[in-house]
Write an enzyme that holds these catalytic residues in place. Sequence first.
Site, PDB file in Angstrom:
ATOM      1  N   LYS A   1      70.638 -29.471  38.731  1.00 26.53           N
ATOM      2  CA  LYS A   1      70.219 -28.125  39.137  1.00 26.53           C
ATOM      3  C   LYS A   1      71.411 -27.180  39.114  1.00 26.53           C
ATOM      4  O   LYS A   1      72.471 -27.489  39.651  1.00 26.53           O
ATOM      5  CB  LYS A   1      69.662 -28.175  40.583  1.00 26.53           C
ATOM      6  CG  LYS A   1      69.111 -26.849  41.041  1.00 26.53           C
ATOM      7  CD  LYS A   1      67.693 -26.644  40.534  1.00 26.53           C
ATOM      8  CE  LYS A   1      67.231 -25.205  40.567  1.00 26.53           C
ATOM      9  NZ  LYS A   1      67.629 -24.416  39.364  1.00 26.53           N
TER      10      LYS A   1
ATOM     11  N   GLN B   1      79.028 -26.958  41.333  1.00 25.93           N
ATOM     12  CA  GLN B   1      77.604 -27.050  41.682  1.00 25.93           C
ATOM     13  C   GLN B   1      77.280 -28.388  42.350  1.00 25.93           C
ATOM     14  O   GLN B   1      76.452 -28.445  43.260  1.00 25.93           O
ATOM     15  CB  GLN B   1      76.766 -26.873  40.409  1.00 25.93           C
ATOM     16  CG  GLN B   1      75.322 -26.463  40.679  1.00 25.93           C
ATOM     17  CD  GLN B   1      75.171 -24.969  40.965  1.00 25.93           C
ATOM     18  OE1 GLN B   1      75.742 -24.146  40.271  1.00 25.93           O
ATOM     19  NE2 GLN B   1      74.401 -24.632  41.976  1.00 25.93           N
TER      20      GLN B   1
ATOM     21  N   LYS C   1      78.318 -28.014  45.979  1.00 27.94           N
ATOM     22  CA  LYS C   1      77.474 -27.010  46.636  1.00 27.94           C
ATOM     23  C   LYS C   1      76.086 -27.590  46.910  1.00 27.94           C
ATOM     24  O   LYS C   1      75.557 -27.511  48.022  1.00 27.94           O
ATOM     25  CB  LYS C   1      77.360 -25.801  45.711  1.00 27.94           C
ATOM     26  CG  LYS C   1      76.593 -24.630  46.291  1.00 27.94           C
ATOM     27  CD  LYS C   1      76.196 -23.616  45.234  1.00 27.94           C
ATOM     28  CE  LYS C   1      77.360 -23.179  44.395  1.00 27.94           C
ATOM     29  NZ  LYS C   1      76.998 -22.038  43.525  1.00 27.94           N
TER      30      LYS C   1
ATOM     31  N   LYS D   1      74.997 -27.095  35.011  1.00 25.94           N
ATOM     32  CA  LYS D   1      75.280 -25.701  34.645  1.00 25.94           C
ATOM     33  C   LYS D   1      75.157 -25.578  33.141  1.00 25.94           C
ATOM     34  O   LYS D   1      75.345 -26.553  32.419  1.00 25.94           O
ATOM     35  CB  LYS D   1      76.709 -25.333  35.071  1.00 25.94           C
ATOM     36  CG  LYS D   1      76.922 -23.852  35.295  1.00 25.94           C
ATOM     37  CD  LYS D   1      76.502 -23.438  36.680  1.00 25.94           C
ATOM     38  CE  LYS D   1      76.507 -21.945  36.858  1.00 25.94           C
ATOM     39  NZ  LYS D   1      76.209 -21.578  38.245  1.00 25.94           N
TER      40      LYS D   1
ATOM     41  N   GLY E   1      69.199 -18.710  37.073  1.00 22.45           N
ATOM     42  CA  GLY E   1      70.073 -17.649  36.571  1.00 22.45           C
ATOM     43  C   GLY E   1      71.505 -17.782  37.061  1.00 22.45           C
ATOM     44  O   GLY E   1      71.816 -18.544  37.974  1.00 22.45           O
ATOM     45  N   ASP E   2      72.371 -17.052  36.423  1.00 26.66           N
ATOM     46  CA  ASP E   2      73.768 -16.872  36.846  1.00 26.66           C
ATOM     47  C   ASP E   2      74.188 -15.563  36.167  1.00 26.66           C
ATOM     48  O   ASP E   2      73.305 -14.729  35.863  1.00 26.66           O
ATOM     49  CB  ASP E   2      74.628 -18.077  36.396  1.00 26.66           C
ATOM     50  CG  ASP E   2      76.013 -18.098  37.051  1.00 26.66           C
ATOM     51  OD1 ASP E   2      76.117 -18.562  38.204  1.00 26.66           O
ATOM     52  OD2 ASP E   2      76.982 -17.627  36.444  1.00 26.66           O
TER      53      ASP E   2
ATOM     54  N   THR F   1      70.808 -15.544  47.327  1.00 26.35           N
ATOM     55  CA  THR F   1      72.256 -15.776  47.262  1.00 26.35           C
ATOM     56  C   THR F   1      72.998 -14.708  48.060  1.00 26.35           C
ATOM     57  O   THR F   1      73.845 -15.018  48.909  1.00 26.35           O
ATOM     58  CB  THR F   1      72.753 -15.786  45.797  1.00 26.35           C
ATOM     59  OG1 THR F   1      71.905 -16.633  45.032  1.00 26.35           O
ATOM     60  CG2 THR F   1      74.183 -16.268  45.716  1.00 26.35           C
TER      61      THR F   1
ATOM     62  N   ASN G   1      73.056  -9.384  40.694  1.00 24.32           N
ATOM     63  CA  ASN G   1      72.086  -9.963  41.634  1.00 24.32           C
ATOM     64  C   ASN G   1      72.735 -10.328  42.972  1.00 24.32           C
ATOM     65  O   ASN G   1      72.213  -9.983  44.037  1.00 24.32           O
ATOM     66  CB  ASN G   1      71.436 -11.201  40.993  1.00 24.32           C
ATOM     67  CG  ASN G   1      70.559 -11.956  41.962  1.00 24.32           C
ATOM     68  OD1 ASN G   1      70.974 -12.961  42.545  1.00 24.32           O
ATOM     69  ND2 ASN G   1      69.364 -11.457  42.200  1.00 24.32           N
TER      70      ASN G   1
ATOM     71  N   SER H   1      66.255 -22.075  45.348  1.00 29.79           N
ATOM     72  CA  SER H   1      65.738 -22.619  44.080  1.00 29.79           C
ATOM     73  C   SER H   1      65.081 -23.979  44.332  1.00 29.79           C
ATOM     74  O   SER H   1      64.026 -24.282  43.770  1.00 29.79           O
ATOM     75  CB  SER H   1      66.877 -22.811  43.074  1.00 29.79           C
ATOM     76  OG  SER H   1      67.145 -21.622  42.380  1.00 29.79           O
TER      77      SER H   1
HETATM   78  P1  NDP Z   1      75.097 -10.725  37.416  1.00 30.33           P
HETATM   79  O1  NDP Z   1      75.220 -10.860  35.943  1.00 30.33           O
HETATM   80  O2  NDP Z   1      73.812 -10.296  38.010  1.00 30.33           O
HETATM   81  O3  NDP Z   1      76.222  -9.739  37.967  1.00 30.33           O
HETATM   82  C1  NDP Z   1      77.575  -9.954  37.736  1.00 30.33           C
HETATM   83  C2  NDP Z   1      78.291  -8.694  38.188  1.00 30.33           C
HETATM   84  O4  NDP Z   1      79.683  -8.929  38.206  1.00 30.33           O
HETATM   85  C3  NDP Z   1      78.048  -7.539  37.241  1.00 30.33           C
HETATM   86  O5  NDP Z   1      78.067  -6.339  37.956  1.00 30.33           O
HETATM   87  C4  NDP Z   1      79.243  -7.649  36.307  1.00 30.33           C
HETATM   88  O6  NDP Z   1      79.592  -6.425  35.678  1.00 30.33           O
HETATM   89  C5  NDP Z   1      80.311  -8.043  37.283  1.00 30.33           C
HETATM   90  N1  NDP Z   1      81.383  -8.731  36.586  1.00 30.33           N
HETATM   91  C6  NDP Z   1      81.289  -9.774  35.743  1.00 30.33           C
HETATM   92  N2  NDP Z   1      82.499 -10.108  35.298  1.00 30.33           N
HETATM   93  C7  NDP Z   1      83.358  -9.252  35.880  1.00 30.33           C
HETATM   94  C8  NDP Z   1      84.748  -9.077  35.827  1.00 30.33           C
HETATM   95  N3  NDP Z   1      85.505  -9.845  35.046  1.00 30.33           N
HETATM   96  N4  NDP Z   1      85.295  -8.092  36.589  1.00 30.33           N
HETATM   97  C9  NDP Z   1      84.533  -7.289  37.360  1.00 30.33           C
HETATM   98  N5  NDP Z   1      83.200  -7.407  37.433  1.00 30.33           N
HETATM   99  C10 NDP Z   1      82.646  -8.365  36.705  1.00 30.33           C
HETATM  100  O7  NDP Z   1      75.554 -12.148  38.003  1.00 30.33           O
HETATM  101  P2  NDP Z   1      75.310 -12.731  39.475  1.00 30.33           P
HETATM  102  O8  NDP Z   1      75.319 -11.640  40.464  1.00 30.33           O
HETATM  103  O9  NDP Z   1      74.155 -13.639  39.395  1.00 30.33           O
HETATM  104  O10 NDP Z   1      76.608 -13.648  39.651  1.00 30.33           O
HETATM  105  C11 NDP Z   1      77.809 -13.182  40.246  1.00 30.33           C
HETATM  106  C12 NDP Z   1      78.640 -14.380  40.703  1.00 30.33           C
HETATM  107  O11 NDP Z   1      77.910 -15.117  41.690  1.00 30.33           O
HETATM  108  C13 NDP Z   1      79.014 -15.380  39.625  1.00 30.33           C
HETATM  109  O12 NDP Z   1      80.271 -15.952  39.941  1.00 30.33           O
HETATM  110  C14 NDP Z   1      77.939 -16.454  39.777  1.00 30.33           C
HETATM  111  O13 NDP Z   1      78.371 -17.691  39.266  1.00 30.33           O
HETATM  112  C15 NDP Z   1      77.792 -16.473  41.285  1.00 30.33           C
HETATM  113  N6  NDP Z   1      76.554 -17.036  41.813  1.00 30.33           N
HETATM  114  C16 NDP Z   1      75.328 -16.574  41.410  1.00 30.33           C
HETATM  115  C17 NDP Z   1      74.181 -17.077  41.973  1.00 30.33           C
HETATM  116  C18 NDP Z   1      72.831 -16.549  41.636  1.00 30.33           C
HETATM  117  O14 NDP Z   1      71.869 -16.975  42.275  1.00 30.33           O
HETATM  118  N7  NDP Z   1      72.684 -15.626  40.706  1.00 30.33           N
HETATM  119  C19 NDP Z   1      74.229 -18.155  42.967  1.00 30.33           C
HETATM  120  C20 NDP Z   1      75.567 -18.515  43.385  1.00 30.33           C
HETATM  121  C21 NDP Z   1      76.667 -17.983  42.802  1.00 30.33           C
HETATM  122  P3  NDP Z   1      79.125  -6.124  34.195  1.00 30.33           P
HETATM  123  O15 NDP Z   1      77.695  -5.767  34.298  1.00 30.33           O
HETATM  124  O16 NDP Z   1      80.002  -5.024  33.751  1.00 30.33           O
HETATM  125  O17 NDP Z   1      79.356  -7.397  33.400  1.00 30.33           O
HETATM  126  O1  2IT Z   2      75.946 -20.852  41.065  1.00 30.20           O
HETATM  127  C1  2IT Z   2      74.784 -21.021  41.492  1.00 30.20           C
HETATM  128  O2  2IT Z   2      74.555 -21.660  42.523  1.00 30.20           O
HETATM  129  C2  2IT Z   2      73.684 -20.406  40.752  1.00 30.20           C
HETATM  130  N1  2IT Z   2      73.927 -19.720  39.770  1.00 30.20           N
HETATM  131  C3  2IT Z   2      72.262 -20.619  41.194  1.00 30.20           C
HETATM  132  C4  2IT Z   2      71.762 -21.955  40.718  1.00 30.20           C
HETATM  133  C5  2IT Z   2      70.299 -22.223  40.973  1.00 30.20           C
HETATM  134  O3  2IT Z   2      69.850 -23.256  40.456  1.00 30.20           O
HETATM  135  O4  2IT Z   2      69.608 -21.479  41.661  1.00 30.20           O
END
Ligand code: NDP
Ligand code: 2IT
Length: 386
Positions: free
Chosen positions: A5, A26, A29, A41, A80-81, A125, A156, A293
């Site tokens: 997952k 992961q 976590k 992943k 998603g990520d 998240t 997100n 999830s």
């Molecule tokens: P999104 O794609 O929805 O958003 C990512 C955001 O971060 C965007 O605003 C993006 O800007 C910005 N970003 C990406 N790279 C950079 C950078 N190098 N410098 C500055 N800003 C940056 O992704 P998520 O919100 O889903 O994920 C964000 C983080 O959280 C990641 O590390 C992910 O692994 C982690 N995560 C996500 C989970 C989830 O459920 N979605 C769960 C747990 C962890 P731009 O649009 O310009 O690229």
């Molecule tokens: O980094 C993370 O934990 C995620 N991107 C979410 C993974 C998931 O299966 O919901």
Amino acid sequence: IGPYKGGLRFHPSVNLSIIKFLGFEQIFKNSLTGLPIGGGKGGSDFDPKGKSDNEIMKFCQSFMTELYRHIGPNVDVPAGDIGVGGREIGYLYGQYKRIRNANDQGVLTGKGLTYGGSLARTQATGFGIIYFVEEMLKEAGKTINGQTVVISGAGNVAIYAVKKAQELGAKVVAMCDSSGYIVDEDGIDLPLVQQIKEIERKRIKEYAVRKPSAKYFEGNKGIWTVKADVVIPCATQNEIDLNDAKIIVENGTFAVGEGANMPCTNEAVEYFLEKGVLLAPAKAANAGGVATSALEMSQNSMRLSWTFEEVDEKYDNYKQRVHRKNFYLRNGLQEMGFKYVEKDVKYEMLYVGKKLSSKVYDELMVAYAGPVYHKFRDYQADELID
Ligand code: NDP
Ligand code: 2IT
């Protein structure tokens, strides 16, 4: 213990080594959640920026045309990520269904509510990070209410972290995307950010055009110079290095919550701990997404949908559990860093600055190869180093 997952990432920086580190994170976590999920992943170096919905759909369909043979509700369940949200999961699920000709809803999570998605997953998240930070502050006799907060990212995770922080009375003054950052001393207008990012899919720069109280700055490093009590990085890995950490501490920040996966470098983590900054480590702090999830998978297996309150209640139990474990880990493994070496899957394990004992290291390596990692929780602190 359960199917693999974890999330799928679409970003031009994606390579095998990034996916390996994310998969490794992961495992730990998912273990913390106590739910029946292994770690996984995936992703692509496809760049979704500037692409039309049609182009995104075509890419997702091609991606799934290969991926479908490796995943399944009982095999590996992506979500998603970065670069993969509800829209992409919808396209991916549509193609999976077309190929399999079956109602295997549990194959992906983060789905739309009309085809097996769970209430609360979109928010999980970001909300989870703030719940976790609030618990951590409570232990220190503080609360997030009334604090000034900087939250990086505008995706997100960042958006729902801002929402919950504001609901609990915090003032969020800065956000960013990969082009630059905005500062709004009046407090971030979240519906405006959502309009720009979730609906129009434009750059964060646009916020300052529409909101006169805000300023926009090019580049994303400067966000760490914005003064805040609490800092919550929610964009990507290594976004806070030692230099940023020094500025953050100098500015009087007393707590850091890791929303992104491994957003602080090892040197930054060590510096924060040395300076007594409260640190909510990513593996525990951002686990709310994957935990929800797993609840989506349960609902898909039961062919039932829980109400928001039911999901939230189960999630609350999980929250307590993760929090308790974090404090256990603080005495044991929490200060363990994974120093990522070169481009291959070679990790040097550190525990309070020392190499992990070979016994624990071997266990972890076996854990990486298979789902038996739960054992590492049983070690006492003095067993961790030779
Ligand atoms: P999104 O794609 O929805 O958003 C990512 C955001 O971060 C965007 O605003 C993006 O800007 C910005 N970003 C990406 N790279 C950079 C950078 N190098 N410098 C500055 N800003 C940056 O992704 P998520 O919100 O889903 O994920 C964000 C983080 O959280 C990641 O590390 C992910 O692994 C982690 N995560 C996500 C989970 C989830 O459920 N979605 C769960 C747990 C962890 P731009 O649009 O310009 O690229
Ligand atoms: O980094 C993370 O934990 C995620 N991107 C979410 C993974 C998931 O299966 O919901």
